[in-house]
Structure formats: C-alpha cells, structure tokens
Scaffold this motif. Sequence first.
Motif, short mmCIF file in Angstrom:
data_model
loop_
_atom_site.label_atom_id
_atom_site.label_comp_id
_atom_site.label_asym_id
_atom_site.label_seq_id
_atom_site.Cartn_x
_atom_site.Cartn_y
_atom_site.Cartn_z
N GLY A 145 0.81 -1.21 0.00
CA GLY A 145 0.00 0.00 0.00
C GLY A 145 0.84 1.26 0.00
O GLY A 145 0.53 2.23 -0.72
N SER A 146 1.90 1.27 0.79
CA SER A 146 2.75 2.46 0.87
C SER A 146 3.54 2.68 -0.41
O SER A 146 3.67 3.82 -0.89
CB SER A 146 3.70 2.36 2.07
OG SER A 146 4.45 1.16 2.00
N GLY A 149 0.99 3.61 -3.21
CA GLY A 149 0.50 4.97 -2.97
C GLY A 149 1.55 6.01 -3.32
O GLY A 149 1.24 7.05 -3.91
N ARG A 152 1.87 6.23 -7.18
CA ARG A 152 0.72 6.91 -7.77
C ARG A 152 0.73 8.39 -7.41
O ARG A 152 0.26 9.24 -8.19
CB ARG A 152 -0.57 6.24 -7.32
CG ARG A 152 -0.71 4.79 -7.79
CD ARG A 152 -2.12 4.27 -7.65
NE ARG A 152 -3.00 4.91 -8.63
CZ ARG A 152 -3.18 4.47 -9.88
NH1 ARG A 152 -2.53 3.39 -10.30
NH2 ARG A 152 -4.00 5.09 -10.69
N HIS A 153 1.24 8.72 -6.25
CA HIS A 153 1.39 10.12 -5.86
C HIS A 153 2.36 10.83 -6.81
O HIS A 153 2.07 11.93 -7.30
CB HIS A 153 1.91 10.19 -4.42
CG HIS A 153 2.26 11.56 -3.96
ND1 HIS A 153 1.31 12.49 -3.58
CD2 HIS A 153 3.46 12.17 -3.82
CE1 HIS A 153 1.91 13.61 -3.22
NE2 HIS A 153 3.22 13.45 -3.36
N ILE A 167 -4.80 6.95 -4.19
CA ILE A 167 -3.71 7.20 -3.25
C ILE A 167 -4.20 7.09 -1.81
O ILE A 167 -3.57 6.43 -0.97
CB ILE A 167 -3.10 8.59 -3.49
CG1 ILE A 167 -2.47 8.67 -4.89
CG2 ILE A 167 -2.06 8.92 -2.42
CD1 ILE A 167 -2.02 10.05 -5.29
N GLU A 168 -5.32 7.71 -1.50
CA GLU A 168 -5.83 7.71 -0.14
C GLU A 168 -6.14 6.29 0.35
O GLU A 168 -5.80 5.92 1.49
CB GLU A 168 -7.09 8.57 -0.03
CG GLU A 168 -6.84 10.07 -0.16
CD GLU A 168 -6.74 10.54 -1.61
OE1 GLU A 168 -6.68 11.76 -1.83
OE2 GLU A 168 -6.72 9.68 -2.51
N LEU A 170 -4.87 3.47 -0.74
CA LEU A 170 -3.63 2.70 -0.62
C LEU A 170 -2.87 3.07 0.65
O LEU A 170 -2.35 2.20 1.36
CB LEU A 170 -2.76 2.92 -1.85
CG LEU A 170 -3.30 2.32 -3.15
CD1 LEU A 170 -2.51 2.82 -4.35
CD2 LEU A 170 -3.26 0.79 -3.10
N TYR A 171 -2.80 4.37 0.96
CA TYR A 171 -2.14 4.79 2.19
C TYR A 171 -2.91 4.32 3.42
O TYR A 171 -2.33 3.98 4.45
CB TYR A 171 -1.98 6.31 2.22
CG TYR A 171 -0.82 6.83 1.42
CD1 TYR A 171 0.31 6.04 1.18
CD2 TYR A 171 -0.81 8.12 0.90
CE1 TYR A 171 1.38 6.51 0.45
CE2 TYR A 171 0.26 8.61 0.16
CZ TYR A 171 1.36 7.79 -0.06
OH TYR A 171 2.43 8.25 -0.78
#
Length: 338
Positions: A145-146, A149, A152-153, A167-168, A170-171
């Motif tokens: 996830g990190s 994310g 993608r960020h 992003i949200e 996944l984080y």
Amino acid sequence: MLATQIKPITTRALKSTLIPIVDLPIRSFSTSAIRKTVLLSADDKIKASVNETKFLTKNQYEHPGFENELLDTVKFEHRPCKKPSDYVALAMIKTLRHSFDFFTGFKEANTKEESLKIYNSSKRMTPEKWLNRIIFLESVAGVPGSVAGFLRHLQSLRLLRRDKAFIETLYDEAYNERMHLLTFLKIGKPGIFSRTMLYIGQGVFSNIFFLCYIMCPRICHRFVGYLEEEAVSTYTRCINDIDYGLLPEFNKLEIPDIAKEYWHLSDSANMRDLVNYVRADEAKHREVNHTFANLKLRGQEIDRNPFALVIEDSEKKQPTNTLKNSKAQGWERDDLIL
C-alpha cells in the motif's frame, strides 16, 4: 593480559553497533528470546506504555468500523485465475507461502481433527510461534500500500492530474497494516534473529514490488489480492485454534489500548475479538486489491476508485468501506458505476 584488554573493548563495540539497530541488550545467543518472539512481561508493558504515551497522537486514518454480525462470516475464498497474469501472480504467492511455511515449520489445518493432530506434534503452534508469524507477515503486508500509494502520488504530480482517490485508499491500507503490527508488538517482542529477518524481508520485497508496480500495477494488485487471501486463511486458523481451546494463553492476554482505540473495542474485548477484526481488515484488503486489478489504471482516462465514494441511490449494489456488500473475489468492472 592482552585477552583481558581486548574483551571489554569488543563488548563495547558490539553494544554500540547492535543496540541502535535492534533496540535490544546484548544477550547470550543460547537464549530463546533472541531466536524467536516472546510474550511481553508486565514490566515490559509498563515501560513501553510510559515511553510511548508521552506524545501520543490520534489515528490519522480512522478505522471505518465493521458490522459485528458480519465479522464471523468472513472466511477464506479464492478468486479463480482468469488471465495469464493472474496465474503469474498466484504462482508467486504460492511459492512464497510454501517457502515461508517450510522454513517456519507451519502446517495448515483445515479441520478440527487436523488441528488437534498438529497440536500434539512437534509442529504445534504456540502463542510465541503465532506472534512470530503474525509480526513478520504484518511487517511485509504494510509494504504494497505504501509503495503503490507513493508511486501513484508521483504519477499524479508528474502528469498534472488527479489520481481519482486511489492514493488515499492505498495509504489507508498501509496504515491499517502497520496498526496490526504495532498492536501485536504490544503483546510479543521479536528477538534479534526475527528482527534481522524483518530487515532482509522488507528490503528485498519493497524493491521488487517497487519495480513491478512501475511495470504492471494490475498484476501487483492481483498479487496483493492473493496475498490477502492467504492472510485470511492464516487468521482463520488462529481463530479456530482459539475456539478449539488450543491457545489457552491467549485468553489471559490483555488487549492493548492502541487496539481498543483504533478498532473501538470495548474493555471486555479478548484476543479472539482482536484477531477477528484483523482478519476482517485483511478480507477488506483482499476485496479492494482484487477490484483494483479489474480496473483501468493506466492511460488518460483511468477508472475512479469505487471505494472512495459510495453511491447510495444506485439500483445495484456498490462497494463500501465496511463489510457490507463485500465481495471476496473483488468487483468486476462491469458491475461498478465508474
């Protein structure tokens, strides 16, 4: 004379080298605490509580909460492979799972009889073995996830466009997995060998996943979906062992405050309740990642994240952040309002 002079110097050198890395005092390598995870003593818990509550902050990603009546309905479900890439992702997961089970001596049990047979054998899963397995798995589970994310960020910044809320989520997933780890670290303390394996495992897995996500994010999400299937299987086995009375030590453990705050657990919550919530989290990650693997994630017109905004007035059911309308095998693209 020379030997007596060298020994203190060597000991001091070792301490100054190892303590910042593992945060543990130097102990004889014949002790079990160095080789495996051990249950924290009452004194250890008091010391940790004093040190870690000085600048305590609220959870930055609030847990959505799960319907209590649906927690026990979570079970292992496998998504059949439909594309060649699915077979690749599944093969990688099976290879990792079988390798990890082999080196840790873990044996799967699908029935009560099998669990009892394992309990009476050398492969019995003690509380320490369970904590060792869970802590290692959660330290790795927080990586996808990190990393996804973060990538993608960067993509959103680079292409000057929205990411449509991937992003949200996944984080949030990475944060949730880290909360699993922090919770179980309040119960068990990894030894030096376990911590070394964590360093190596995270370093290798993070870099491989980073490169793979750049090349093909869809396969990576399918990989994580299958990974979460195995996590649900593991926690189901743990819950069954508790129900069968094979882990009486777990009944005596006090649930950490960090878990009560994050999952909004009552003061009467026990270890089974905690593991049940963690399993439900893994089941949600399974659903999310299998769904993401079905979406269009590249190009000018990418699909929106269906878990970020729930459409209430739709005639057909849509995904939610809770266990409501949950689909273990993920949502197919044609079933979603994108």
